[in-house]
Design a protein around this motif. Structure first.
Motif: not given
Length: 399
Positions: A134-143
């Motif tokens: 969840r953390f990786v996916q949210r940060y990746t889409s955010h960036m």
């Protein structure tokens, strides 16, 4: 597993490049998190895992929040101040998503923090795969969202002066992380070298409104739109009977053709000074818009009815605090202050009356100056002065 040496970052005269560099470092830490998931079941919290967990902790505890603050406190407010048309519409839709991402990612990080701390200390070897994903996916889409829309918009809209302003703010934020004791004197000496060049807007005496209160209202609405931090905060400067000035920050609660109103304890220091000298000065400073408004005039108390109405509109705890505190008077301890509050809370009930020693002041403006920062300290200053018949004159002042 993780390269602990950081790539050389671009200089702060390229702030968008610095933000993208931060994204690169975040991606490296996210990759380390994913590698830890496969490493731990086979090797446990070995030396390599402990170092990797410590590196991820260090980055997200100390550096990532600075990147969020760059966007929340500088980049997005600056874009809101200059974006127009389609850019403004895009920003209006996207900015709340970015800010919510920050909150959500902070909450997700708290779930991972405990697990990574235990791994770094060698006390456990458990890392939640779902939490990491969840953390990786949210940060990746955010960036990706920022890199595809926000960064190109900033590169297109910001002037060189605005880029310099953004870079300086980012550099100061990182400098505030900590200063060794031996450097404190040097920091004090370096104050003279702190400079910020302004350049967001201009102020023309032929374009401002005839009525300074309408001009103030226009600027205040723009401050609200730009999400300036506490746009209603103003400095109130008073002068005591002995000629010594003092100032403090209060919140304006109303402004209209009558003047600027705030509420306080009538036994406070500022109230006592106003009793001796009923002339005061106000200052609004909206750094995000590179603007300030200076206001001078005579101060009078609001009517009892007006003070009553405002007092009743306040939250209950704020009313109890106003009743319990004898503002500016000494008290032995915080515990004594809390005891006063509890006593008042027991006695006052759910609808406490306004105490006679608490109420409003209104400054009736006689002089209002609007200041817009410009490049090389060549600022715009337009001053209005009230005439005997109530009309206003206006003129430009040299910076």
């Amino acid at each position: 597993m993780n390269n602990l040496l950081h790539d050389a970052a671009p200089d702060f005269d390229q702030p968008i490049a610095v933000l993208k560099h931060c994204h690169g470092r975040i991606r490296k830490q996210l990759a380390t998190l994913e590698k830890l998931l496969s490493h731990l079941p086979e090797h446990g919290a070995d030396e390599q895992a402990r170092q990797a967990a410590a590196a991820v902790l260090k980055y997200f505890e100390k550096a990532a929040h600075l990147h969020h603050e760059d966007e929340e406190q500088d980049l997005i407010p600056m874009l809101r101040a200059v974006a127009q048309g389609e850019d403004a519409a895009t920003l209006q839709a996207l900015a709340p998503v970015i800010l919510q991402d920050h909150k959500d990612m902070d909450a997700m990080w708290q779930d991972l923090h405990e697990q990574l701390t235990a791994i770094a200390e060698g006390a456990a070897a458990v890392l939640s795969a779902s939490a990491v994903q969840r953390f990786v996916q949210r940060y990746t889409s955010h960036m990706e969202r920022e890199e595809s829309v926000i960064a190109p918009m900033a590169l297109r809209l910001f002037s060189p002066a605005q880029m310099a302003q953004l870079g300086a703010a980012m550099q100061r934020r990182r400098a505030q992380l900590g200063v060794p004791e031996s450097n404190k004197a040097a920091v004090g000496q370096a104050v003279a070298d702190l400079r910020k060049d302004y350049g967001q807007a201009s102020l023309n005496e032929h374009e401002v409104l005839d009525d300074p209160m309408l001009q103030f209202t226009q600027w205040f609405e723009q401050a609200l739109k730009a999400e300036v931090n506490e746009p209603n905060a103003m400095t109130v400067a008073t002068v005591a009977a002995n000629g010594r000035p003092s100032s403090r920050i209060v919140l304006v609660k109303q402004f209209d053709e009558r003047g600027f109103t705030w509420y306080t304890n009538y036994d406070s220091r500022k109230a006592q000074e106003l009793a001796d000298n009923n002339f005061a000065a106000l200052l609004f400073f909206w750094s995000e818009l590179e603007r300030q408004v200076r206001i001078e005039g005579r101060v009078e108390r609001t009517s009892d009815d007006e003070s009553d109405r405002y007092f009743r509109s306040r939250p209950l705890k704020s009313r109890l605090s106003a009743t319990a505190s004898r503002q500016s008077a000494p008290i032995a301890s915080r515990a004594a202050l809390e005891e006063n509050y509890e006593t008042v809370a027991r006695q006052a009930g759910e609808d406490p009356l306004r105490p006679a020693y608490w109420g409003g002041f209104r400054l009736i403006p006689e002089r209002i100056e609007f200041w817009q920062g410009r490049r090389s300290r060549f600022h715009d200053r337009i001053v209005y002065e009230r005439q005997a018949d109530g009309s206003w004159t206006r003129q430009r002042l040299q910076p």
